[in-house]
Scaffold this active site. Structure first.
Site, PDB file in Angstrom:
ATOM      1  NE  ARG A  23      -4.293  -1.568   0.539  1.00 48.82           N
ATOM      2  CZ  ARG A  23      -5.384  -1.109   1.148  1.00 48.82           C
ATOM      3  NH1 ARG A  23      -5.469   0.140   1.499  1.00 48.82           N
ATOM      4  NH2 ARG A  23      -6.384  -1.900   1.365  1.00 48.82           N
ATOM      5  NE  ARG A  27      -6.734   5.868   2.605  1.00 50.73           N
ATOM      6  CZ  ARG A  27      -7.538   5.053   3.269  1.00 50.73           C
ATOM      7  NH1 ARG A  27      -8.702   5.485   3.694  1.00 50.73           N
ATOM      8  NH2 ARG A  27      -7.174   3.821   3.540  1.00 50.73           N
ATOM      9  NE  ARG A  36      -9.495   8.686  -2.994  1.00 50.86           N
ATOM     10  CZ  ARG A  36     -10.701   9.159  -2.699  1.00 50.86           C
ATOM     11  NH1 ARG A  36     -11.099  10.301  -3.230  1.00 50.86           N
ATOM     12  NH2 ARG A  36     -11.494   8.497  -1.898  1.00 50.86           N
ATOM     13  CG  ASP A  72      -9.038  -2.203  -4.155  1.00 51.13           C
ATOM     14  OD1 ASP A  72      -8.460  -1.592  -3.235  1.00 51.13           O
ATOM     15  OD2 ASP A  72      -9.811  -3.160  -3.952  1.00 51.13           O
ATOM     16  CE1 TYR A 147     -13.350  -6.391   1.942  1.00 52.00           C
ATOM     17  CE2 TYR A 147     -11.685  -7.819   0.986  1.00 52.00           C
ATOM     18  CZ  TYR A 147     -12.050  -6.863   1.905  1.00 52.00           C
ATOM     19  OH  TYR A 147     -11.136  -6.369   2.794  1.00 52.00           O
TER      20      TYR A 147
HETATM   21  O1  CP3 Z   1       0.010  -1.176  -2.631  1.00 51.58           O
HETATM   22  C1  CP3 Z   1      -0.297  -0.204  -3.353  1.00 51.58           C
HETATM   23  O2  CP3 Z   1       0.139   0.940  -3.199  1.00 51.58           O
HETATM   24  C2  CP3 Z   1      -1.202  -0.471  -4.543  1.00 51.58           C
HETATM   25  C3  CP3 Z   1      -2.558  -0.157  -4.355  1.00 51.58           C
HETATM   26  C4  CP3 Z   1      -3.495  -1.065  -3.546  1.00 51.58           C
HETATM   27  C5  CP3 Z   1      -4.704  -0.577  -3.018  1.00 51.58           C
HETATM   28  N1  CP3 Z   1      -5.393  -1.626  -2.511  1.00 51.58           N
HETATM   29  C6  CP3 Z   1      -5.144   0.826  -3.077  1.00 51.58           C
HETATM   30  C7  CP3 Z   1      -6.220   1.297  -2.174  1.00 51.58           C
HETATM   31  C8  CP3 Z   1      -3.430  -2.438  -3.282  1.00 51.58           C
HETATM   32  C9  CP3 Z   1      -2.324  -3.445  -3.577  1.00 51.58           C
HETATM   33  C10 CP3 Z   1      -4.650  -2.775  -2.630  1.00 51.58           C
HETATM   34  C11 CP3 Z   1      -4.983  -4.154  -2.235  1.00 51.58           C
HETATM   35  C12 CP3 Z   1      -6.195  -4.397  -1.420  1.00 51.58           C
HETATM   36  N2  CP3 Z   1      -7.423  -3.775  -1.506  1.00 51.58           N
HETATM   37  C13 CP3 Z   1      -6.303  -5.416  -0.450  1.00 51.58           C
HETATM   38  C14 CP3 Z   1      -5.198  -6.403  -0.103  1.00 51.58           C
HETATM   39  C15 CP3 Z   1      -4.153  -5.779   0.728  1.00 51.58           C
HETATM   40  C16 CP3 Z   1      -4.539  -5.416   2.132  1.00 51.58           C
HETATM   41  O3  CP3 Z   1      -4.368  -4.248   2.461  1.00 51.58           O
HETATM   42  O4  CP3 Z   1      -4.993  -6.291   2.851  1.00 51.58           O
HETATM   43  C17 CP3 Z   1      -7.597  -5.355   0.096  1.00 51.58           C
HETATM   44  C18 CP3 Z   1      -8.159  -6.253   1.182  1.00 51.58           C
HETATM   45  C19 CP3 Z   1      -8.301  -4.331  -0.602  1.00 51.58           C
HETATM   46  C20 CP3 Z   1      -9.723  -3.928  -0.421  1.00 51.58           C
HETATM   47  C21 CP3 Z   1      -9.802  -2.517   0.007  1.00 51.58           C
HETATM   48  N3  CP3 Z   1      -9.592  -1.422  -0.809  1.00 51.58           N
HETATM   49  C22 CP3 Z   1     -10.134  -2.021   1.298  1.00 51.58           C
HETATM   50  C23 CP3 Z   1     -10.463  -2.885   2.495  1.00 51.58           C
HETATM   51  C24 CP3 Z   1     -10.100  -0.615   1.206  1.00 51.58           C
HETATM   52  C25 CP3 Z   1     -10.420   0.388   2.268  1.00 51.58           C
HETATM   53  C26 CP3 Z   1      -9.459   0.270   3.354  1.00 51.58           C
HETATM   54  C27 CP3 Z   1      -8.988   1.578   3.868  1.00 51.58           C
HETATM   55  O5  CP3 Z   1      -7.799   1.612   4.148  1.00 51.58           O
HETATM   56  O6  CP3 Z   1      -9.818   2.512   4.002  1.00 51.58           O
HETATM   57  C28 CP3 Z   1      -9.731  -0.258  -0.088  1.00 51.58           C
HETATM   58  C29 CP3 Z   1      -9.548   1.104  -0.598  1.00 51.58           C
HETATM   59  C30 CP3 Z   1      -8.172   1.461  -1.079  1.00 51.58           C
HETATM   60  N4  CP3 Z   1      -7.387   0.658  -1.875  1.00 51.58           N
HETATM   61  C31 CP3 Z   1      -7.475   2.688  -0.859  1.00 51.58           C
HETATM   62  C32 CP3 Z   1      -6.257   2.594  -1.552  1.00 51.58           C
HETATM   63  C33 CP3 Z   1      -5.187   3.641  -1.690  1.00 51.58           C
HETATM   64  C34 CP3 Z   1      -8.006   3.895  -0.096  1.00 51.58           C
HETATM   65  C35 CP3 Z   1      -8.952   4.577  -1.019  1.00 51.58           C
HETATM   66  C36 CP3 Z   1      -8.974   6.075  -0.954  1.00 51.58           C
HETATM   67  O7  CP3 Z   1      -8.045   6.747  -1.484  1.00 51.58           O
HETATM   68  O8  CP3 Z   1      -9.966   6.587  -0.467  1.00 51.58           O
END
Ligand code: CP3
Length: 340
Positions: A23, A27, A36, A72, A147
């Site tokens: 990640r 943010r 964003r 994502d 999910y």
């Molecule tokens: O690693 C990176 O920089 C690449 C981008 C990336 C995102 N999500 C961007 C993201 C990657 C590799 C993911 C994977 C992901 N997404 C997983 C597996 C990894 C982990 O963290 O367990 C999962 C379970 C998801 C599903 C997901 N997407 C969730 C649960 C959320 C919200 C969680 C939160 O932190 O609020 C997201 C949203 C998300 N995916 C964001 C980002 C940057 C935040 C969105 C925003 O900018 O508002």
């Protein structure tokens, strides 16, 4: 070209331990928030130029040894026929609960259904040329199904577990379809230029080792076996894998991603010298004073004890309120303390 990351994936010797952060585009970076603020998260994922821009941000700001595509794990699930939103966590309007729901799911064609992902990869390979390798990624079938069935995040994942136990034929049909989708999606990423693939199984660890072996392992194994991965290393990250590493290892892959609930040295002893590892600093360490961050980086490096095939990373994604300068300090520590 900085090849440390790919060399370490193949277990080759390196001048310093490569490091990136799960990640790493997100943010905690003001530069990410600036992009964003102009669009929604999904719009960002679907606009290749913007996705490429935020992918590169942590490479330039932190000096990490690999870039990970900005997207994502749920991006390719939307064209299966589920309406996706982020609020900010993912929500599906029409979760999968019955055999009829599973039968309605389509297997997307990556070229026409998620062209923006493949375009972002192509842009990134040009922009990263001479810099660092690009990691593509997908969710493991089980985490995606979590999910899809729950419709959102969950503390106990009881809805999908109930399906697993009470309607095993529905569960199996869903997992087969998700596995096929994943295989085509990840092979399309490899074809477009992704130089390594990480499979995120964030929720694999909510099952007992016995249930993991029965309900998850066959699908992840099929997925990894179906990847055109001769020249593309596969990193398999299962959060909570520490108590079932020999089972998880059976899925295949080249690198085992580790969370922080097992010492990295102990994990390497179990996995053996042929498998590389990635991890495994507790993500909350990045809230600590620099002296503590340095001490913890050193501890993880000492656990590895100079064995080839270690990629430094956090044990899970970086948290949104971490000060970026602490992340940069961590990356610098890894490079400085591991210099051969
Ligand atoms: O690693 C990176 O920089 C690449 C981008 C990336 C995102 N999500 C961007 C993201 C990657 C590799 C993911 C994977 C992901 N997404 C997983 C597996 C990894 C982990 O963290 O367990 C999962 C379970 C998801 C599903 C997901 N997407 C969730 C649960 C959320 C919200 C969680 C939160 O932190 O609020 C997201 C949203 C998300 N995916 C964001 C980002 C940057 C935040 C969105 C925003 O900018 O508002």
């Amino acid at each position: 070209m900085n090849n440390r990351f790919l060399d370490a994936c193949w277990g080759k010797p390196v001048d310093r331990t490569p490091v990136w952060l799960m990640r790493q585009a997100g943010r905690y970076l003001p530069e990410y928030m600036a992009v964003r603020s102009r669009c929604s998260f999904l719009e960002l994922c679907k606009t290749p130029e913007l996705a490429a821009e935020v992918t590169i941000q942590p490479v330039d700001i932190l000096g990490v040894d690999a870039a990970i595509l900005f997207s994502d794990i749920l991006t390719p699930v939307e064209p299966m026929g589920l309406k996706l939103d982020f609020v900010p966590g993912p929500v599906f309007e029409n979760p999968v609960r019955t055999m009829a729901d599973v039968e309605k799911l389509r297997i997307p064609d990556p070229e026409s259904d998620v062209p923006y992902v493949l375009q972002a990869i192509k842009i990134l390979r040009k922009e990263l040329a001479g810099k660092v390798p690009l990691i593509g990624f997908g969710g493991a079938p089980f985490t995606l199904a979590c999910y899809m069935v729950e419709g959102k995040g969950s503390k106990d994942w009881a809805t999908i577990k109930r399906m697993m136990y009470a309607a095993p034929e529905v569960y199996a049909a869903l997992m087969e379809k998700v596995t096929m989708m994943d295989m085509e999606y990840l092979n399309a990423q490899i074809k477009a230029g992704a130089q390594a693939i990480q499979i995120f199984d964030t929720w694999g660890g909510v099952l007992s080792p016995t249930d993991y072996e029965k309900y998850v392992l066959p699908y992840t194994t099929k997925l990894i076996n179906g990847l055109n991965r001769k020249e593309t290393p596969v990193i398999h990250f299962v959060k909570g894998s520490g108590t079932m590493l020999p089972t998880v290892q059976k899925a295949g892959g080249d690198v085992m991603g580790l969370d922080w609930h097992i010492n990295l040295g102990a994990a390497r002893d179990i996995l053996g010298p042929e498998m590389a590892v990635q991890g495994n600093l507790d993500p909350t360490t990045l809230y600590a004073p620099h002296a503590v961050i340095e001490q913890e980086v050193k501890r993880v490096l000492d656990e590895n004890a100079c064995r080839p095939g270690h990629i430094f990373n956090l044990g899970h994604g970086i948290l949104p309120t971490v000060p970026p300068e602490n992340a940069k300090f961590m990356v610098d520590c890894v490079h400085r303390l591991s210099q051969r």
